[in-house]
Design an enzyme around this catalytic site. Sequence first.
Site, mmCIF file in Angstrom:
data_model
loop_
_atom_site.group_PDB
_atom_site.id
_atom_site.type_symbol
_atom_site.label_atom_id
_atom_site.label_comp_id
_atom_site.label_asym_id
_atom_site.label_seq_id
_atom_site.Cartn_x
_atom_site.Cartn_y
_atom_site.Cartn_z
ATOM 1 N N ARG A 122 0.841 -1.194 0.000
ATOM 2 C CA ARG A 122 0.000 0.000 0.000
ATOM 3 C C ARG A 122 0.882 1.252 0.000
ATOM 4 O O ARG A 122 1.950 1.267 0.601
ATOM 5 C CB ARG A 122 -0.853 -0.035 1.275
ATOM 6 N N THR A 397 -10.055 0.304 -9.366
ATOM 7 C CA THR A 397 -9.014 -0.611 -8.946
ATOM 8 C C THR A 397 -9.031 -1.753 -9.944
ATOM 9 O O THR A 397 -9.893 -1.809 -10.817
ATOM 10 C CB THR A 397 -9.354 -1.052 -7.510
ATOM 11 N N THR A 415 -4.106 -0.724 -7.442
ATOM 12 C CA THR A 415 -4.886 0.469 -7.782
ATOM 13 C C THR A 415 -4.055 1.732 -7.806
ATOM 14 O O THR A 415 -2.994 1.805 -7.178
ATOM 15 C CB THR A 415 -6.037 0.645 -6.761
ATOM 16 N N ASN A 417 -6.177 4.255 -7.182
ATOM 17 C CA ASN A 417 -7.370 4.792 -6.519
ATOM 18 C C ASN A 417 -8.377 5.206 -7.583
ATOM 19 O O ASN A 417 -9.015 4.356 -8.176
ATOM 20 C CB ASN A 417 -7.054 5.921 -5.548
ATOM 21 N N ASP A 439 -7.878 8.209 0.195
ATOM 22 C CA ASP A 439 -8.441 7.124 1.012
ATOM 23 C C ASP A 439 -8.236 7.362 2.511
ATOM 24 O O ASP A 439 -8.777 6.637 3.341
ATOM 25 C CB ASP A 439 -7.831 5.775 0.615
ATOM 26 N N SER A 468 -7.707 0.709 3.214
ATOM 27 C CA SER A 468 -8.177 0.224 1.912
ATOM 28 C C SER A 468 -9.344 -0.747 2.119
ATOM 29 O O SER A 468 -9.597 -1.219 3.232
ATOM 30 C CB SER A 468 -7.026 -0.497 1.210
ATOM 31 N N GLY A 490 -13.640 -1.981 -7.061
ATOM 32 C CA GLY A 490 -14.886 -1.294 -6.730
ATOM 33 C C GLY A 490 -14.959 -0.623 -5.371
ATOM 34 O O GLY A 490 -16.036 -0.613 -4.752
ATOM 35 N N GLY A 491 -13.851 -0.046 -4.865
ATOM 36 C CA GLY A 491 -13.903 0.678 -3.599
ATOM 37 C C GLY A 491 -14.488 -0.193 -2.503
ATOM 38 O O GLY A 491 -14.188 -1.388 -2.421
HETATM 39 N N1 GLY Z 1 -8.556 2.845 -3.352
HETATM 40 C C1 GLY Z 1 -9.515 1.870 -3.074
HETATM 41 C C2 GLY Z 1 -9.132 0.976 -1.963
HETATM 42 O O1 GLY Z 1 -7.981 0.955 -1.585
HETATM 43 O O2 GLY Z 1 -9.945 0.278 -1.415
#
Ligand code: GLY
Length: 589
Positions: A122, A397, A415, A417, A439, A468, A490-491
């Site tokens: 990350r 993502t 991703t 983002n 995020d 995340s 999909g977030g």
């Molecule tokens: N940017 C979307 C996630 O990390 O969940």
Amino acid sequence: MRRTTAWMFMFVCVAVAGCSKPESGHGSTTTTAPGAIAFPDSWPYPSADTGVTAAHGMVATDAPIATHVGATVLRNGGNAVDAAIATAFALAVVLPAAGNLGGGGFLVVHMGDGREAALDFRERAPGTATRDMYIGANGHADDRSITGPLAAGVPGSVAGLWEAHERFGSRPWAELVAPAIALAEQGFVVDSDFAGAIRGDSARLAHFPASAALFLPHGRVPLAGDRWRDPELAAVLRRISASGQKGFYTGRTAELIAAEMRRVHGIMTEKDLAAYQAKWRDPIEFTYRGHKVISMPPPSSGGLTLALVAHELARFDVRAAPWHSPREINRFAEAMRRGFAVRNGLLGDPDFVTIPTARLLSQQYADSLSKSIAEGHATPSASIHVGGGATAEKQQTTHFSVMDGQGGAAALTTTLNGGFGSAVVVPGTGLLLNDEMDDFAAEPGRPNMFGLVQGEANAIAPGKRMLSSMTPTIVLGDDGKPMLVTGAQGGPTIITTTYQIMSNVIDYDMNIGTAVSAPRLHHQHLPDSLYYERGGLTKATLDSLTAMGYATSPQSPTGDLGYAASILRRNGVVHGASDPRVHGSAEGY
Ligand code: GLY
């Protein structure tokens, strides 16, 4: 800067009185008993989709060129991690809206020899990031966390792929980077998805000269059929091929990134880049209906929230309620609502926030949440308090799944983002920087532009990783080998999509094509809405849900609730499915 998360102060107060008689499955003429799933007539994707089958291994991604790169590695004797590395590099070229070198992600693996691991690559906040760095003159967060140089966290992808290779790779590193170099150098033919993605973000990309030069050549969006090349990205990939992690985080590429940051008043420095390390974390492990599930721990909320939802539903005989009957949806919606209340309020970077993982993973904890589920009723989210918080992550993502022929599997989600991240291409590199800083909770304790309040646990701090929802997940079969490899784009809907794929396969015996094609649902505590894909529920089912007290919110069936390229091994055959909501592919051998 370690902070104790206030889980012990959690309280769940439920305003709905008592439990009513469970709803029957009435109201839908198209839901059926387990083993014979039918989708509503209004649903655009087929219920009889069996996916692609193969004898040994499989790769499933959102982009066919990248799928082929990964499947070729498997065919040539590479293991699941080798294939994942080559696929991820290829995605950085052929899917620039989400695949990346300038972003980050998470990897979950189960190797053929039984070793399991979770890798966190990350992004991190730069060293001079501050809690209120996006608060503008009006006292509220503005969009500098979404577009432009300040939006970027320190990228993690190259370090993650390098670290994965150091530990599990079996093929030479350069061999795995080579297909991406060839794609960037020689180019590939643009399809309508590639062109459409650029068109959708063209105004943002046009704002930055290097981004416009790359993505809008001659001032226009590339057309389907054009050839696309990114020679500067090929040069970056060559340095990575020659020098591994150092070839990105030090030397020419790092200098170019840092120089651009200085020029445009970003805050990421060469020191930030040189200090970046991917981290091995203990995977989240839990049992779902007798199957071991391995998923991603914080700083992704994915695995823990997936476990919470699954454990909450353990008290119900899920199979007794027909798939997508009002009764099943009611239980699932309530489990999601409560799981996300915990997620939004308590989770953050475990290097900065104490997360009571063992307690959150216990059946006792899930029972304390689910005992307030009143069947036949929607519980108002306002009556469920778990430290406050909600989520408003971006959706662009990409997730892919790999199963090799040696009993190994890799689930990788990565991703920038938002689509094309910050929209900033670093001159001389052809690479996009992420907008992952969005995020974080830019305004902890205050409503954001969506009216949502995010938690202190996810406030910005130097060097911290933003929370995340990515949920790369592997489920083992009775033989202890990978049975299901899944996850999603999909977030926040990633988590609930991943649960639904798992439940569709395990609870409702769906094949993987059907499980991925099936209409999906989502609830994230706040806003207090039950999201469904338009055409995915019958009017009778919607009426039943409304009568229970749900505010239902239709979403586009072409991707608002994500894509979920997945693989299932059943009866010795490997089945792969890309998501029909996007034009990906599965390829096996
Ligand atoms: N940017 C979307 C996630 O990390 O969940």
